[in-house]
Write a protein that holds these residues in place. Sequence first.
Motif: not given
Length: 463
Positions: A406-408, A411, A434, A427, A400, A429
Amino acid sequence: MHHILADDLSRLPQLLQSARDFAAREVAGLPERPVARLDEAPGPGPLPAGGAGADGALARFAERWAPGFSGSAGPRYLGFVTGGATPASVTGDWLTSAYDQNGSGAAGSWATALERETVAWLRELFGLREEHTGAFVTGATVSNTVGLAVAREWLGERLGVDVSREGAAALGPVDVLSGSPHSSIAKSLSVLGIGRDRLRRVPVLPGGREAVDVAALDAALAALDGRPAIVVANAGTVNSVDFDDLRAIAALKERYGFWLHVDAAFGGFAALSPAHAHLVDGLDAADSVCVDLHKWLNVPYDAAVQYTRRRDLQVRVFHNASPYLGPPTGEPDFLHLTPENSRRLRALPAWFSLVAYGRDGHREIVERNVALAARLGEGVAALDGLRLLAPVRLNVVCFTLADDPTEERVAALARAVTESGEAFLTPTVYDGVPGLRAAFSNWRTSGEDGERVLAALTAALAG
Ligand SMILES: *Cc1c(COP(=O)(O)O)cnc(C)c1O
């Protein structure tokens, strides 16, 4: 015969040649085409009334759809766990269609004998003994479903219930215990009428592991007070490729009554590498085993195998009783063993690949992928902007952003890599964080490809 069909029949060799030429160009171009497409596909067109002939269909496909297909068969599509298709397996796959055999049963053909030979070869490859019999199914989800269906029947045997006749409800609530099950296990339990909520998570080992804590499993089984249960052991989790201690879990059978199903969808291929075979030590002690083939065997979709020691129970579940099909005598036909009745001879691509490359050739694919994952893992760890989420245990790099993952933001990183056309990562988790996964399972991925992936990640971070 319709005149276009008659025309196609008269030109069949040329049509096959055009398909060959087209496929050869597409496959040769795989290393350079965009690895994945994010732009939107065209909407559905009208049903053709008059036909265009096979040549016309090929031309329309080439123009309208082929440009939007991904390079998932190629060397830098590292999303999910995606195998490619070895040259020999493509040959076998084309011939499967050309011969169009029905693998449901003998039916005047040697095709099912070829499937039996292939199932036995794969059994040996994965270190299973002859007590395990099996069949080809469409993928690991269905392989898990078949294994758990036999498990359900076994629970009935233990409780004095004939599940195939009385239904799953006659069993009452079923306990399914697992540490880090793949999502397909819950789906299988839904299909089988056991219910997704009956899947109970057993604690995993501390220290960021995904392997089940065998002491916790022991305690969970003890708490069942003698009620028979299903244990799903995981041999290769998708994020960190962790392995349950299969031998230790199997040893619990001396004290508790449970069915041991092992999901070895891609982890089963550790058996091919002497350095990693210990990870699947004890696989043979399972009551049912799932191994995917369209992942690390690198045969085309859709192919997986399922094995079990209790073929008698499998026949009870899948027996297709009809006078026109005949009774399941002796060696049962596949239609009495699998969810399908009519079925494609999906053993042929695997047969071709095993004959073409042998155990050694397939071992080389596995070991090269493992080495490439280790190298990318080192590269990711050395980059300032990234950090590993889990150690690289086999063929997956799970990582990561070093800051604020963060997820955003994760992504956005994945999107930037995809838009470069250089690689495709998916992606996930992991442990609540994430991240991204790079899964190596393609037969043609090279060291240079690994470097291109790292360069694409570096560029995406900078951009
Ligand atoms: C991929 C995978 C599955 C599901 O496989 P399909 O072939 O997509 O149905 C199940 N279990 C594990 C561990 C997997 O990696």
